[in-house]
Design a protein around this motif. Structure first.
Motif, short mmCIF file in Angstrom:
data_model
loop_
_atom_site.label_atom_id
_atom_site.label_comp_id
_atom_site.label_asym_id
_atom_site.label_seq_id
_atom_site.Cartn_x
_atom_site.Cartn_y
_atom_site.Cartn_z
N ASP A 250 22.66 -23.79 33.36
CA ASP A 250 23.05 -24.70 32.28
C ASP A 250 23.42 -26.08 32.80
O ASP A 250 24.33 -26.73 32.29
N TYR A 480 12.07 -26.18 27.94
CA TYR A 480 13.14 -25.25 28.31
C TYR A 480 13.12 -24.01 27.43
O TYR A 480 13.47 -22.91 27.87
N ARG A 484 13.40 -20.35 28.93
CA ARG A 484 14.60 -19.55 28.62
C ARG A 484 14.25 -18.27 27.87
O ARG A 484 14.94 -17.25 28.03
#
Length: 668
Positions: A250, A480, A484
């Protein structure tokens, strides 16, 4: 366009290339032998060209060409027991390079790349860094002076006005897993003296470093269990300031580059897909600037700064579907337009000296999906009697681009609606559905491919197959969100993505109902799980260097050595793949070894006997499990090979065996 035969002849005299006689099917050697040109680097002045090649040599060596009118081959450098790689110019007279071993295979774990130096004329050859921990690192003899094996090259600064550079920046890392700190030192390659980089203001030991375009250390990273911190040394400051501290997955942004003025460039996700954009870092605000400097919709920013001779930023080289360069310098932007007109429908990568100046010298590497490429020299002020453009050498002269397959990128929907990039390679002139090979990339947390010539896809297409390469969830480079979505999805949604890419190709009339699945490393794992989960889709599977035992991969074993560190198994694999305790049932359900009885299709397994990323134990356990289930696989191992087949003969042998296996079950 005129060419100067003297230069082409000088290089050809070194390379001794020959025309390959084409049969009905081009031989595997055509695709898997070493290219005639591996690396090509202009000297700082642009007078000399260093290239690496194995043509006419028992190993890959380095040749220096004098580009002056009365020049030609200046020197040839060989290392009798290894292959030259990663060539850099320290100044216009001195080079450094590392080595690898392509003959004994890729699994020589005790030998590192080392570091060597030589003058452009071939004199003053010496080793600077040992390759093996067992080698004598004594310094009593100045001609045998060398640092220990745990040193690696980080950067080579450019020469500055009035000062010829003689130094390179090295990192020194710990020799055991518990010591993750990395220190830096400067090495003078001429005087063989060292000096340490002062990092006393940096909290904790740095585990990784980044330099600016002048080769000066500017960013350091430290790791504490599952936390990562980044520090920045601003221009004019003697104190490292912290950019951020975060968890491993993160981070607020990624540090991409630092230019010669100390400007920090970072990337961060933006938009609904989380496509990474490039921005400058605002030191006063302590955050990236709101306005992106480079945005590539549909793709993450993946690239690097293109700098001039004094470290000035001239542009940014980025990869979208293929590589392109966004030039900030008007003269270079105009020159790129000129080059693209000269060599249309190609990616044209420019490396230049005195970039954009009236006396610029530029090396252009021009390539496409069908063309492995060629090198051209441009001189804004050529010597009398010569043209601006000179053809130097084709990278793979035996390849006929018109006979190669084409590559295109499609965007398709997975069964849950997630958008998936899918690459399609088709033989030239292909019409209607063809037997398909679904080629799954390794990693898995990488980008699979880009628009360029690729040996595996081209070889398979030459055998009559359409090649389907999905960028399944977990892949990087496309936002992303896609990356993810792959967390803890091994054998599950990631596997469904692979199947959905094939189903889409069949619905579009691109692929027939005859298909096999293939891949290496994670791609090998996906191959085996594809045969478990979607048995009706695939007639066979080819898995090499494949993760097969999820328990072994996630937990490790005292009796099986691999290069996955303890910290990775504690702090990243539990999030990325699975937690050994909490996800035990999921691991068992998605471990090919434990699901071997469900595999009914024919399987080819291939492994390197010295693989330390996916040890041979993975292969043996899968082989035995399939045999116990009554499905005896084709079993291939290669001595001396690690996680990738480095020896040319082994690459060719495996390709031929794979082609015969696929032909038996797909009958193209």
């Amino acid at each position: 366009m005129k060419t100067v035969k003297r230069w082409a002849g000088a290089i050809a005299g070194v390379l001794l290339f020959a025309t390959c006689a084409r049969a009905a099917l081009p031989p595997a050697e055509l695709f898997y032998k070493d290219a005639d040109i591996l690396e090509a680097v202009l000297s700082p002045s642009g007078r000399l060209l260093a290239l690496t090649t194995s043509k006419g040599m028992p190993r890959v060596g380095m040749v220096v060409i004098d580009l002056a009118p009365a020049g030609g081959r200046l020197s040839t450098t060989r290392v009798t027991y290894a292959d030259v790689a990663d060539v850099r110019w320290v100044n216009d007279e001195q080079l450094v390079f590392s080595v690898t071993d392509l003959v004994d295979g890729s699994g020589t774990v005790d030998d590192g790349p080392g570091l060597f130096t030589v003058k452009a004329d071939g004199s003053h050859f010496r080793q600077l860094v040992n390759r093996s921990w067992a080698a004598d690192g004594g310094v009593s003899d100045p001609h045998s002076w060398r640092l220990s094996w745990n040193h690696r090259l980080v950067a080579v600064p450019p020469s500055q006005p009035g000062k010829v550079n003689e130094e390179v920046l090295l990192e020194e890392f710990g020799t055991d897993e518990s010591d993750t700190s990395v220190s830096l030192m400067w090495l003078n390659v001429v005087k063989t003296t060292t000096r340490l980089v002062d990092d006393r203001q940096l909290p904790g030991g740095a585990s990784a470093w980044m330099t600016d375009s002048l080769g000066q250390p500017r960013v350091a990273f430290t790791y504490d269990k599952s936390r990562i911190s980044a520090y920045w040394l601003q221009p004019g400051s003697q104190k490292w300031s912290r950019l951020y501290e975060s968890g491993l997955f993160d981070q607020p942004f990624q540090v991409e580059a630092i230019d010669g003025n100390g400007t920090l460039f970072v990337s961060r996700p933006q938009g609904p897909r989380g496509d990474a954009v490039l921005s400058r870092y605002d030191a006063k605000r302590g955050a990236p600037e709101d306005k992106p400097l480079v945005s590539t919709p549909g793709f993450d920013f993946q690239g690097f700064l293109v700098t001039g001779d004094a470290g000035k930023t001239l542009g940014v080289r980025v990869t979208v579907d293929g590589e392109t360069t966004a030039w900030f310098d008007p003269a270079m932007k105009a020159f790129q337009d000129r080059v693209d007109t000269e060599f249309p429908n190609h990616v044209n990568r420019i490396s230049c000296r005195r970039c954009g100046a009236p006396d610029m010298v530029a090396l252009v590497r021009s390539y496409s999906d069908q063309d492995p490429g060629a090198l051209y020299l441009f001189q804004a002020k050529p010597p009398e009697g010569q043209q601006n453009w000179q053809f130097l050498q084709a990278v793979r002269p035996d390849i006929a681009p018109a006979q190669m397959a084409t590559l295109e990128l499609q965007r398709v929907k997975a069964r849950d609606g997630l958008e998936l990039p899918v690459w399609i390679t088709r033989p030239p002139g292909a019409k209607g559905p063809l037997p398909a090979v679904v080629l799954v990339h390794g990693g898995p947390w990488v980008r699979g491919t880009q628009w360029r010539w690729d040996a595996d896809a081209q070889f398979l297409a030459s055998r009559g197959y359409v090649v389907i390469e999905p960028e399944f969830r977990g892949s990087t480079g496309y936002g992303y969100g896609l990356y993810r979505a792959g967390f803890k999805q091994w054998g599950q949604a990631m596997q469904d993505d692979v199947a959905d890419a094939l189903l889409w190709a069949q619905q579009q009339g691109i692929a027939s109902d005859k298909a096999c699945i293939a891949g290496a490393s994670y791609g090998g794992y996906s191959t085996l799980m594809g045969l478990v989960k979607h048995p009706k889709l695939y007639r066979c599977g080819v898995a090499w260097m494949a993760v097969t035992d999820m328990d072994l991969y996630v937990n490790g074993s005292w009796s099986v050595f691999d290069d996955i560190g303890e910290s990775a198994r504690k702090y990243s694999i539990p999030d990325l793949v699975s937690d050994a305790t909490k996800d035990a049932a999921m691991i068992a359900a998605n471990s090919p070894v434990k699901q071997a009885a469900r595999i009914k299709a024919p399987v080819l397994l291939a492994f390197g006997e010295d693989d330390r990323r996916v040890p041979l134990t993975h292969g043996k356990r899968m082989r035995d499990a399939l045999r116990e289930a009554g499905n005896d696989p084709v079993w291939i191992t290669y001595a001396g090979e690690g996680h990738g087949f480095g020896n040319v003969k082994n690459r060719i042998d495996f390709a031929e065996r794979m082609a015969a296996f696929l032909a038996k079950h797909l009958q193209p």
